[in-house]
Design an enzyme around this catalytic site. Structure first.
Site, short mmCIF file in Angstrom:
data_model
loop_
_atom_site.label_atom_id
_atom_site.label_comp_id
_atom_site.label_asym_id
_atom_site.label_seq_id
_atom_site.Cartn_x
_atom_site.Cartn_y
_atom_site.Cartn_z
N LYS A 270 -4.06 -18.36 -35.77
CA LYS A 270 -5.20 -19.10 -35.20
C LYS A 270 -6.34 -18.12 -35.05
O LYS A 270 -6.12 -16.92 -34.92
CB LYS A 270 -4.81 -19.67 -33.82
P1 NAD Z 1 -13.55 -32.61 -32.05
O1 NAD Z 1 -14.45 -31.50 -31.66
O2 NAD Z 1 -13.78 -33.36 -33.30
O3 NAD Z 1 -13.50 -33.71 -30.86
C1 NAD Z 1 -13.25 -33.39 -29.54
C2 NAD Z 1 -13.53 -34.61 -28.67
O4 NAD Z 1 -13.24 -34.29 -27.33
C3 NAD Z 1 -15.00 -35.06 -28.71
O5 NAD Z 1 -15.06 -36.46 -28.61
C4 NAD Z 1 -15.55 -34.43 -27.42
O6 NAD Z 1 -16.70 -35.10 -26.91
C5 NAD Z 1 -14.36 -34.57 -26.51
N1 NAD Z 1 -14.42 -33.66 -25.38
C6 NAD Z 1 -14.84 -32.39 -25.36
N2 NAD Z 1 -14.79 -31.92 -24.10
C7 NAD Z 1 -14.30 -32.92 -23.34
C8 NAD Z 1 -14.02 -33.04 -21.98
N3 NAD Z 1 -14.24 -32.04 -21.12
N4 NAD Z 1 -13.51 -34.22 -21.53
C9 NAD Z 1 -13.29 -35.24 -22.40
N5 NAD Z 1 -13.56 -35.19 -23.70
C10 NAD Z 1 -14.05 -34.03 -24.16
O7 NAD Z 1 -12.10 -31.97 -32.01
P2 NAD Z 1 -10.79 -32.51 -32.72
O8 NAD Z 1 -10.69 -31.86 -34.05
O9 NAD Z 1 -10.72 -33.99 -32.61
O10 NAD Z 1 -9.67 -31.83 -31.82
C11 NAD Z 1 -9.22 -32.42 -30.60
C12 NAD Z 1 -7.93 -31.76 -30.19
O11 NAD Z 1 -6.95 -31.95 -31.22
C13 NAD Z 1 -7.99 -30.25 -29.96
O12 NAD Z 1 -7.09 -29.93 -28.92
C14 NAD Z 1 -7.50 -29.66 -31.27
O13 NAD Z 1 -6.97 -28.36 -31.13
C15 NAD Z 1 -6.43 -30.68 -31.61
N6 NAD Z 1 -6.08 -30.71 -33.03
C16 NAD Z 1 -7.00 -31.00 -33.98
C17 NAD Z 1 -6.62 -31.06 -35.31
C18 NAD Z 1 -7.58 -31.44 -36.40
O14 NAD Z 1 -7.14 -31.60 -37.56
N7 NAD Z 1 -8.86 -31.66 -36.10
C19 NAD Z 1 -5.29 -30.78 -35.67
C20 NAD Z 1 -4.37 -30.49 -34.67
C21 NAD Z 1 -4.77 -30.46 -33.36
#
Ligand code: NAD
Length: 409
Positions: free
Chosen positions: A102
């Site tokens: 990571k």
């Molecule tokens: P992203 O940046 O696209 O979306 C994040 C979302 O969370 C947004 O809607 C944002 O407004 C919201 N957010 C941010 N701070 C917040 C808060 N304090 N309270 C409530 N909502 C809040 O990110 P993502 O890619 O959707 O990732 C989300 C989670 O999933 C993370 O933990 C990431 O590590 C995990 N993840 C993502 C992927 C991927 O393929 N994108 C894969 C595995 C895990």
């Protein structure tokens, strides 16, 4: 408890069930390489800015290391290390030939201009280019990074190493990205939620769902479960939450976010806070934003029957114990959100074969991989009478451990 301590706690739980020796535990927990770099650059206004970037390479026993790059103000060495180890177990749980890594930069990407973001990304690659690559360590998008950032990464990496699309995944389609990668994590969350409900004689049809976070993962998960007949009664993003007892119109919410970049102002029956969303009376709760949102302080108030960890580490170990005591079923992050890394693997495979799949093939293979892993985890949990999380760790740690021993130390 820090995210690193949480990751070690879950590892320890599984290691105890497996009766792993202290030496083996130390070997599997110790990262292979920790890289911390200075990213110095001139900002648009001519001032010098210095950022700190990380790449934690946790384990490569099963193949090249794989894991996202996060641009976020809270990125620090411990968090990146915790997420790197999670990737090691995650790639092993879904049995794809990768290890775990990571990376990230401690920065608020929205505070940078597009030019500054590009320059910072390229300078970061300059620092990392000799330790990453298609056979060493393959980055991907995570919070604060996207397909555009991946495009700059591949372009900068290729300046050193020549044509190399497999050096990073989550690329734009025009630059050898994979059809279906963008939706993969959220789609996987939806598929696995359905698989879990089936074990309890239920289906997504008519099931009420609350989703925290409406970014990449949350929005695609919402779209999938909604399409399968679930009633998504609450969604949220950093601006707050929206509730509708009759179910939110997910296509309208997706269009709204496309136009406004946030749910702020999206009409709904009731405005709720992100904290309220977590304790709504729903069947399924899907935290899909930040880590550590369910803690000992609010876990007792969770009313959902099932919690699906779409985000990485949304439940602290204390909260996990409380949810267990309330017999709430938790689908753990190392499988629940593994759809993204699975389709990243398909992208890498296509890049290496110079052969493009269509989206139907990607969706079919994704469903096959996730369902097989889910069934194995379920059977192990049932046979050993352990929580799904411990069963998933058992699968992951077991595969990494056996690969390590077979290869020779
Ligand atoms: P992203 O940046 O696209 O979306 C994040 C979302 O969370 C947004 O809607 C944002 O407004 C919201 N957010 C941010 N701070 C917040 C808060 N304090 N309270 C409530 N909502 C809040 O990110 P993502 O890619 O959707 O990732 C989300 C989670 O999933 C993370 O933990 C990431 O590590 C995990 N993840 C993502 C992927 C991927 O393929 N994108 C894969 C595995 C895990």
């Amino acid at each position: 408890m820090s995210s690193y301590e949480s990751a070690c706690h879950y590892f320890e739980n599984a290691a105890t069930v497996m009766d792993l020796s202290p030496n083996m535990k130390k070997l599997l927990l110790t990262p292979e390489r920790e890289v911390k770099v200075q990213v110095a650059m001139k900002m648009d206004n001519g001032e010098i800015a210095t950022f700190v970037g990380y790449r934690m390479q946790h384990n490569s026993a099963r193949g090249p290391m794989k894991g996202g790059l996060r641009f976020h103000p809270e990125v620090d060495a411990q968090e990146v290390l915790a997420l790197a180890s999670l990737m090691t177990w995650k790639t092993a749980v879904v049995d794809i030939p990768y290890g775990g890594a990571k990376g990230g930069i401690t920065v608020a990407p929205k505070s940078l201009s597009p030019n500054e973001l590009e320059l910072m990304t390229r300078k970061f690659v300059d620092e990392l280019q000799d330790v990453i690559g298609p056979d060493k360590d393959i980055p991907a998008p995570d919070m604060g990074t996207n397909a555009q950032v991946m495009a700059w990464i591949v372009n900068q990496f290729e300046k050193y190493h020549g044509f190399n699309p497999a050096c990073v995944t989550g690329k734009p389609l025009e630059l050898h990205g994979a059809d279906g990668r963008e939706e993969a994590t959220g789609r996987g969350v939806g598929l696995l939620t359905a698989a879990m409900l089936e074990k309890f004689g239920r289906s997504l049809k008519g099931t009420t769902v609350a989703i925290q976070g409406f970014g990449n993962v949350g929005s695609f998960a919402a779209e999938y479960v909604h399409a399968q007949g679930a009633k998504v009664v609450a969604i949220s993003d950093i601006s707050g939450g929206k509730y509708s007892a009759e179910g939110i119109d997910i296509s309208a919410a997706l269009n709204y976010v496309c136009d406004h970049r946030s749910l702020d102002g999206f009409p709904s029956e009731k405005q709720i806070s992100n904290e309220e969303l977590l304790t709504l009376d729903v069947d399924v709760l899907i935290p899909a934003a930040l880590g550590g949102v369910l803690t000992h302080e609010n876990a007792g108030e969770v009313r959902a029957r099932y919690v699906v960890e779409a985000a990485n580490g949304p439940i602290t170990p204390d909260a996990d114990r409380i949810l267990q005591s309330k017999e709430i079923v938790v689908l753990p992050d190392i499988l629940a959100n593994a759809g993204g890394v699975t389709v990243s693997y398909f992208e890498w495979v296509q890049n290496r074969q110079y052969f493009k799949w269509d989206i139907e093939r990607t969706r079919t293979e994704l469903a096959k991989t996730l369902t097989a892993s889910f069934e194995k985890m379920w059977d192990l949990a049932t046979e050993k009478r352990i929580p799904l999380r411990t069963a998933a760790y058992l699968m992951g740690i077991g595969r990494v451990g056996r690969a390590t021993v077979l290869a020779g130390i």
